[in-house]
Design an enzyme around this catalytic site. Structure first.
Site, PDB file in Angstrom:
ATOM      1  N   LYS A  67       0.846  -1.197   0.000  1.00 35.85           N
ATOM      2  CA  LYS A  67       0.000   0.000   0.000  1.00 35.85           C
ATOM      3  C   LYS A  67       0.884   1.252   0.000  1.00 35.85           C
ATOM      4  CE  LYS A  67      -0.669  -0.106   5.060  1.00 35.85           C
ATOM      5  NZ  LYS A  67      -1.641   0.209   6.111  1.00 35.85           N
TER       6      LYS A  67
ATOM      7  N   ARG B 193      -9.891  -0.062  15.107  1.00 38.33           N
ATOM      8  CA  ARG B 193      -9.932   0.722  13.868  1.00 38.33           C
ATOM      9  C   ARG B 193     -11.123   0.269  13.018  1.00 38.33           C
ATOM     10  NH1 ARG B 193      -4.266   1.190  10.587  1.00 38.33           N
ATOM     11  NH2 ARG B 193      -4.649  -1.017  10.214  1.00 38.33           N
TER      12      ARG B 193
ATOM     13  N   HIS C 143      -5.638  -7.401  13.074  1.00 41.67           N
ATOM     14  CA  HIS C 143      -4.386  -6.632  13.030  1.00 41.67           C
ATOM     15  C   HIS C 143      -3.966  -6.297  14.468  1.00 41.67           C
ATOM     16  CE1 HIS C 143      -1.308  -4.255  11.172  1.00 41.67           C
ATOM     17  NE2 HIS C 143      -1.769  -3.098  11.601  1.00 41.67           N
TER      18      HIS C 143
ATOM     19  N   ARG D 108       1.195 -10.747   6.790  1.00 42.45           N
ATOM     20  CA  ARG D 108       1.179  -9.518   5.990  1.00 42.45           C
ATOM     21  C   ARG D 108       2.466  -8.753   6.310  1.00 42.45           C
ATOM     22  NH1 ARG D 108      -3.623  -9.671   8.746  1.00 42.45           N
ATOM     23  NH2 ARG D 108      -3.023  -7.785   9.870  1.00 42.45           N
TER      24      ARG D 108
ATOM     25  N   TYR E  73      15.353  31.654   3.694  1.00 42.88           N
ATOM     26  CA  TYR E  73      14.195  32.399   4.230  1.00 42.88           C
ATOM     27  C   TYR E  73      14.342  32.627   5.726  1.00 42.88           C
ATOM     28  CZ  TYR E  73      11.654  31.486  -0.124  1.00 42.88           C
ATOM     29  OH  TYR E  73      11.265  31.435  -1.436  1.00 42.88           O
TER      30      TYR E  73
ATOM     31  N   CYS F  15      13.908  25.158   1.626  1.00 45.53           N
ATOM     32  CA  CYS F  15      12.944  25.802   0.724  1.00 45.53           C
ATOM     33  C   CYS F  15      12.105  24.723   0.036  1.00 45.53           C
ATOM     34  CB  CYS F  15      13.667  26.627  -0.339  1.00 45.53           C
ATOM     35  SG  CYS F  15      14.933  27.724   0.309  1.00 45.53           S
ATOM     36  N   MET F  16      11.233  25.156  -0.858  1.00 46.56           N
ATOM     37  CA  MET F  16      10.357  24.194  -1.544  1.00 46.56           C
ATOM     38  C   MET F  16      11.162  23.208  -2.413  1.00 46.56           C
ATOM     39  SD  MET F  16       7.092  24.914  -4.028  1.00 46.56           S
ATOM     40  CE  MET F  16       6.170  25.899  -2.885  1.00 46.56           C
ATOM     41  N   ASP F  17      12.209  23.716  -3.052  1.00 46.16           N
ATOM     42  CA  ASP F  17      12.945  22.867  -3.998  1.00 46.16           C
ATOM     43  C   ASP F  17      14.448  22.794  -3.738  1.00 46.16           C
ATOM     44  OD1 ASP F  17      10.494  23.352  -5.870  1.00 46.16           O
ATOM     45  OD2 ASP F  17      11.405  25.313  -5.564  1.00 46.16           O
TER      46      ASP F  17
END
Ligand code: PMH
Length: 388
Positions: free
Chosen positions: A41, A137, A166, A222, A268, A314-316
């Site tokens: 998953k 759950r 589980h 699992r 920043y 930063c973002m990138d």
């Protein structure tokens, strides 16, 4: 398998051999009759669902487990024919899609089964019943709920193929709650067997339970986090029930290197100021890639040495303080080994005060995944690719 091009200097490397080795190690401890669902998953915990699924199946996995119907469909679309179990809740109106693609769903509500029976499809929907033995759950909790559910399942449109539960604490040293869950499961199992004659698959164990108590597993386990080479907790890591090899590493390159005088600030908010003349490198990876701002201060590896991330991420892009100038293009390792140094996923998780599961999951779609087998790149998967 495809080799896609990418046009950036950051990448994740996935060692499929490690996944295969981890599968082999678990298989060694399990009974011959106990199969493995490879839990893939969430894009195989960020490792790449189809590639991991194929490696696991090549290593003898019995089937695949995902959380969403969409995740199961991606696997079928890629040509995977093995059994696929969706462990999460699927809308009853989507059951015909599951039937069409031979995907097993999880059931635990009578109303849900009734609603599924009102849908139009040919044949029978394969179901695993989920029992909530203490995770709190999803799942049936009482004998009464189980009776009602089984009554509803007595229908030609429904096929019960399995039952599962589980564990919430199989990764802890104190096993009292784990034993309580096992007892509750066994009680419901007896009840089930009294009312249901057909054979079904029974499964309870996640990585922690299957590695620690292989003899207590039923037909299948699992196997999630440890297939990727990570222990489910520091307690289990200390016990080291089987040896594991991490499959995931994250790399980038220096794209800019400069010498700054004392008193110059970085990024920043100008939160970091050089305390003397310093070499500063720029790395083209940021929070949009999943390298979140809280990782400011964490280290990376350059030429086998640890260098700190300075200033805000930063973002990138982010900046590191270097001990000396390095050429543009020098490899930077954020997770993984360089020479005799290693930054592990566990170390990053500790730094962020979270669990190792979260770290590969958070490295975003922007970072291409390179798949390595026998030291050769066999596939590159770039979500940003515009090529067919
Ligand atoms: N089975 C179920 C129902 C799960 O939810 C998970 C993991 C696994 C098996 C595999 O567990 P493992 O990775 O410890 O082997 N689920 C989650 C979760 O919901 N949050 O973190 C892990």
């Amino acid at each position: 398998m495809s080799i896609e091009t990418f046009y950036r200097d950051s990448w994740v490397e996935i060692r499929l051999d490690a996944i295969k080795e981890n599968m082999k190690q678990l298989q060694k401890t399990l009974d011959d009759k106990t199969g493995i669902y490879a839990v893939v998953k969430a894009n195989a915990y960020g490792h790449g669902d189809v590639q991991v699924a194929q490696a696991a199946l090549e290593s003898g996995a019995y089937g695949l487990a995902v959380s969403l119907l969409d995740e199961a469909l991606i696997l079928r679309e890629a040509g995977v024919e093995a059994p696929i179990l969706v462990m999460g809740w699927v809308r009853p109106e989507d059951a015909p899609v599951a039937v069409k693609y031979n995907i097993t769903l999880t059931a635990f509500q009578t109303e849900w089964v009734e609603s599924v029976k009102n849908q139009s499809y040919e044949g029978a929907l394969s179901l695993h019943l989920k029992w909530d033995s203490g995770m709190g759950r999803i799942g049936v909790r009482t004998k009464e709920e189980l009776h009602e559910l089984l009554l509803s399942c007595q229908d030609e449109k429904i096929q019960i193929d399995g039952i599962f539960t589980h564990f919430a604490t199989a990764d802890e040293l104190d096993l009292s709650y784990f034993h309580k869950q096992q007892e509750r499961f066994e009680i419901l199992l007896e009840e089930f067997n009294r009312h249901w004659n057909e054979d079904v698959e029974i499964h309870t164990g996640n990585s922690a339970a299957s590695m620690r108590f292989p003899e207590k597993m039923h037909h299948v386990v699992r196997f999630g986090i440890s297939m990727y080479g990570l222990y489910p907790s520091t307690d289990v890591k200390a016990l080291e029930p089987i040896p594991l090899q991490p499959a995931f590493s994250l790399h980038s390159k220096l794209i800019h290197v400069k010498k700054l005088p004392k008193g110059e600030s970085i990024s920043y908010g100008a939160t970091y100021t050089t305390s003397s003349e310093e070499w500063i490198g720029t790395v083209p990876l940021g929070y949009a890639d999943g390298w979140i701002r809280k990782l400011q201060g964490m280290e990376v590896l350059v030429e086998g040495k640890r260098m700190p991330i300075v200033g805000r991420i930063c973002m990138d892009q982010f900046m590191v303080r270097l001990d000396q100038p390095y050429p543009v293009g020098t490899k930077v390792t954020l997770i993984g080994k360089q020479m005799d140094q290693e930054i592990t996923i566990d170390e990053i998780a500790d730094y962020l005060d979270t669990i190792n599961y979260e770290i590969p999951c958070m490295i975003s779609y922007r970072v291409p995944r390179i798949y390595v087998k026998d030291k050769n790149i066999i596939e590159v998967d770039n979500s940003l690719s515009v090529e067919d």
